[in-house]
Design an enzyme around this catalytic site. Structure first.
Site, PDB file in Angstrom:
ATOM      1  N   ASP A   4      -7.173  13.090 -25.354  1.00  0.00           N
ATOM      2  CA  ASP A   4      -7.155  11.689 -24.918  1.00  0.00           C
ATOM      3  C   ASP A   4      -6.473  10.873 -26.013  1.00  0.00           C
ATOM      4  O   ASP A   4      -7.048  10.629 -27.076  1.00  0.00           O
ATOM      5  CB  ASP A   4      -8.598  11.223 -24.688  1.00  0.00           C
ATOM      6  CG  ASP A   4      -8.687   9.776 -24.205  1.00  0.00           C
ATOM      7  OD1 ASP A   4      -7.687   9.044 -24.317  1.00  0.00           O
ATOM      8  OD2 ASP A   4      -9.777   9.395 -23.723  1.00  0.00           O
ATOM      9  N   LYS A  37      -2.490   0.146 -24.746  1.00  0.00           N
ATOM     10  CA  LYS A  37      -2.879  -0.016 -26.154  1.00  0.00           C
ATOM     11  C   LYS A  37      -1.615   0.057 -27.020  1.00  0.00           C
ATOM     12  O   LYS A  37      -0.762  -0.812 -26.864  1.00  0.00           O
ATOM     13  CB  LYS A  37      -3.960   1.001 -26.494  1.00  0.00           C
ATOM     14  CG  LYS A  37      -5.219   0.766 -25.614  1.00  0.00           C
ATOM     15  CD  LYS A  37      -6.359   1.705 -25.857  1.00  0.00           C
ATOM     16  CE  LYS A  37      -7.487   1.422 -24.861  1.00  0.00           C
ATOM     17  NZ  LYS A  37      -8.567   2.421 -24.945  1.00  0.00           N
ATOM     18  N   GLU A  94      -0.609   4.883  -0.478  1.00  0.00           N
ATOM     19  CA  GLU A  94      -1.420   6.083  -0.745  1.00  0.00           C
ATOM     20  C   GLU A  94      -0.546   7.328  -0.642  1.00  0.00           C
ATOM     21  O   GLU A  94       0.262   7.458   0.266  1.00  0.00           O
ATOM     22  CB  GLU A  94      -2.572   6.167   0.263  1.00  0.00           C
ATOM     23  CG  GLU A  94      -3.708   5.214  -0.092  1.00  0.00           C
ATOM     24  CD  GLU A  94      -4.902   5.359   0.849  1.00  0.00           C
ATOM     25  OE1 GLU A  94      -4.813   6.112   1.819  1.00  0.00           O
ATOM     26  OE2 GLU A  94      -5.917   4.694   0.584  1.00  0.00           O
ATOM     27  N   TYR A 153       0.843  -1.208   0.000  1.00  0.00           N
ATOM     28  CA  TYR A 153       0.000   0.000   0.000  1.00  0.00           C
ATOM     29  C   TYR A 153       0.868   1.243   0.000  1.00  0.00           C
ATOM     30  O   TYR A 153       1.840   1.313   0.733  1.00  0.00           O
ATOM     31  CB  TYR A 153      -0.904   0.023   1.244  1.00  0.00           C
ATOM     32  CG  TYR A 153      -2.354  -0.056   0.831  1.00  0.00           C
ATOM     33  CD1 TYR A 153      -2.941   1.019   0.157  1.00  0.00           C
ATOM     34  CD2 TYR A 153      -3.103  -1.202   1.050  1.00  0.00           C
ATOM     35  CE1 TYR A 153      -4.256   0.930  -0.276  1.00  0.00           C
ATOM     36  CE2 TYR A 153      -4.414  -1.288   0.617  1.00  0.00           C
ATOM     37  CZ  TYR A 153      -4.990  -0.215  -0.045  1.00  0.00           C
ATOM     38  OH  TYR A 153      -6.275  -0.306  -0.486  1.00  0.00           O
ATOM     39  N   ARG A 197      -2.253  -2.808 -18.152  1.00  0.00           N
ATOM     40  CA  ARG A 197      -3.496  -2.031 -18.101  1.00  0.00           C
ATOM     41  C   ARG A 197      -3.352  -0.933 -17.057  1.00  0.00           C
ATOM     42  O   ARG A 197      -3.170  -1.210 -15.877  1.00  0.00           O
ATOM     43  CB  ARG A 197      -4.675  -2.919 -17.723  1.00  0.00           C
ATOM     44  CG  ARG A 197      -4.794  -4.187 -18.528  1.00  0.00           C
ATOM     45  CD  ARG A 197      -6.171  -4.779 -18.429  1.00  0.00           C
ATOM     46  NE  ARG A 197      -7.064  -4.048 -19.292  1.00  0.00           N
ATOM     47  CZ  ARG A 197      -7.117  -4.203 -20.612  1.00  0.00           C
ATOM     48  NH1 ARG A 197      -6.345  -5.067 -21.216  1.00  0.00           N
ATOM     49  NH2 ARG A 197      -7.951  -3.491 -21.333  1.00  0.00           N
TER      50      ARG A 197
HETATM   51  C1  LIG Z   1      -9.562   2.802 -24.079  1.00  0.00           C
HETATM   52  C2  LIG Z   1      -9.958   4.225 -23.965  1.00  0.00           C
HETATM   53  C3  LIG Z   1     -10.328   4.794 -22.734  1.00  0.00           C
HETATM   54  C4  LIG Z   1     -10.615   4.000 -21.506  1.00  0.00           C
HETATM   55  O1  LIG Z   1      -9.689   3.168 -21.038  1.00  0.00           O
HETATM   56  P1  LIG Z   1     -10.066   1.982 -20.027  1.00  0.00           P
HETATM   57  O2  LIG Z   1      -8.708   1.580 -19.603  1.00  0.00           O
HETATM   58  O3  LIG Z   1     -10.813   0.974 -20.815  1.00  0.00           O
HETATM   59  O4  LIG Z   1     -10.868   2.572 -18.917  1.00  0.00           O
HETATM   60  C5  LIG Z   1     -10.566   6.154 -22.701  1.00  0.00           C
HETATM   61  N1  LIG Z   1     -10.465   6.908 -23.792  1.00  0.00           N
HETATM   62  C6  LIG Z   1     -10.151   6.395 -24.989  1.00  0.00           C
HETATM   63  C7  LIG Z   1     -10.057   7.290 -26.173  1.00  0.00           C
HETATM   64  C8  LIG Z   1      -9.888   5.044 -25.115  1.00  0.00           C
HETATM   65  O5  LIG Z   1      -9.580   4.545 -26.307  1.00  0.00           O
END
Ligand SMILES: *Cc1c(COP(=O)(O)O)cnc(C)c1O
Length: 421
Positions: free
Chosen positions: A201, A230, A57, A55, A236
């Site tokens: 994003d 990704k 925080e 932990y 993740r």
């Molecule tokens: C994948 C994605 C997210 C969210 O990610 P998670 O890890 O699935 O919560 C947010 N914005 C965009 C543009 C994404 O492609």
């Protein structure tokens, strides 16, 4: 790694075998889901480590628990690598995933009921950019923009006009099904005109950005959010990048605003992925993702497929199957039986329902991680055309699945232990 697997086998054979089966499945199929990838063995090792026990925080040097000697070093390394790689003044690597990273942006800059503007989900935006079923569309006043019907692309004059009329406090750019370059500078300029916070994003394209295969939003955005799993090829997780002026607001939004203890095993995995992404080979990888997507798009066009916006600039291709007379879901299921994994997806102005839309969405990050190149893309397009022309032909699906296993055998999946090979 081997002895950890052996102990899992002893403790829980059922889960052990399911993990092995998934590893084999990932090795033996062509994975075209554009948000997925294969992490390296190093990222896997960090993610499966004892760091999950701890932990912590707070932030490095300011924790609410003792015993942070090594955790602080790991998080600091991850933050410094993120800043260096993206050229950002500030980085926060604690968000549990992309969606929590985006929520932190709302908490840092907005009050409930304030206006947010983002791309509509059916046009390629993400749930967290203000879509109605998301908390971001329920607790805030949401205005959504889309692409033009004739071009399948964002019309920046149209978005700017909407922005001037609705005057959002937060403007999002980026999404999950955008096959074209996003003009972050154009979004930054319209945000500035109305005094909005501009959030870029880059979840899908972070790896392309660091590899120089897509323009970076870092100099023009107030905040950049991304997933780490990704195109970036990490575990993740989520990340926020910003100028130092917004550092405190964003850090406080993540903790204590939204989250408790950070996932230290993920932080270590992110650090490893960022180191890998800083190598010259990653640049070549990012360029090859785009080259492969262009090759795949070119072959699909030759097979008569209708691509939204006519093609791709990045890792992603959105196919409207209307002219093939097959709905997206049926196509996705037939292709899956043959060993080609992708997802059904709405296309802009889709007349069908989101649970059974007109399109499929594909991308090249995962196949490129296996070392596949243009000739393999041509082969994949040919397989897709054959299956979609005869979606109910079980014999064909089995034959193609066999051919695909043979191809996959020549391009081992990174990260695994070779069980599926
Ligand atoms: C994948 C994605 C997210 C969210 O990610 P998670 O890890 O699935 O919560 C947010 N914005 C965009 C543009 C994404 O492609």
């Amino acid at each position: 790694m081997h002895d950890r697997r052996d102990s899992l086998e002893l403790v829980d054979r059922e889960i052990h075998e399911l993990i092995l089966a998934e590893e084999r499945r990932e090795a033996e199929t062509i994975r075209l889901i554009p948000s997925e990838n294969y992490v390296s063995a190093g990222v896997l090792a960090a993610t499966g480590s004892v760091l999950t026990n701890k932990y912590s925080e707070g932030y490095p040097g300011k924790r609410y628990y003792e015993g942070q000697k090594f955790i602080d070093q790991i998080e600091t390394i991850a933050v410094e690598r993120a800043k260096a790689l993206f050229g950002a003044e500030h980085a926060n690597v604690q968000p549990y995933s992309g969606s929590p990273a985006n929520l932190a942006v709302y908490l840092a800059f907005l009050q409930p009921g304030d206006t947010v503007m983002g791309m509509a989900l059916p046009h390629g935006g993400h749930l967290t950019h203000g879509w109605n079923v998301s908390i971001t569309g329920k607790y805030f006043r949401s205005v959504q923009y889309g692409v033009r019907k004739e071009t399948g692309r964002i019309d920046y004059d149209e978005v700017r006009a909407l922005c001037l009329r609705e005057r959002p406090k937060l403007l999002w750019a980026g999404g999950t099904a955008i096959p074209r370059v996003v003009d972050f500078a154009a979004f930054a300029a319209m945000a500035k005109e109305v005094g909005a916070v501009f959030a870029a994003d880059i979840s899908h394209i972070a790896g392309l950005v660091v590899g120089g295969a897509h323009p970076s939003p870092v100099p023009v955005a107030d905040v950049v959010t991304t997933t780490t799993h990704k195109t970036l090829r990490g575990p993740r997780g989520g990340m926020l990048l910003s100028p130092s002026t917004h550092a405190q607001a964003l850090d406080r939004a993540v903790f204590p605003g939204l989250q408790g203890g950070p996932h230290n095993h993920t932080t270590a995995g992110i650090a490893v992925a960022l180191k890998e992404a800083a190598q010259p080979e990653f640049r070549a990888y990012a360029q090859q993702i785009v080259a492969n997507a262009k090759a795949l798009a070119g072959s699909l066009l030759e097979h008569g497929f209708d691509l939204v916006s006519g093609g791709t600039d990045n890792h992603l291709i959105l196919i409207d199957l209307t002219n093939k007379g097959i709905p997206g879901k049926k196509a996705a299921k037939s292709l899956d039986r043959a060993g080609i994994e992708l997802n059904y997806n709405t296309v802009p102005f889709d007349p069908r329902k989101p649970f059974d839309p007109s399109g499929i969405r594909i991308g090249t990050p995962a196949v490129t991680s296996r070392g596949m190149r243009e000739p393999e893309m041509k082969q994949i397009a040919a397989w897709m055309a054959r299956i979609i022309a005869a979606p109910e032909d079980e014999g064909l699906a089995q034959r193609v699945a066999g051919e695909i296993r043979e191809l996959c055998g020549r391009f081992p999946a990174p990260g695994g232990l070779g069980i599926g090979e």
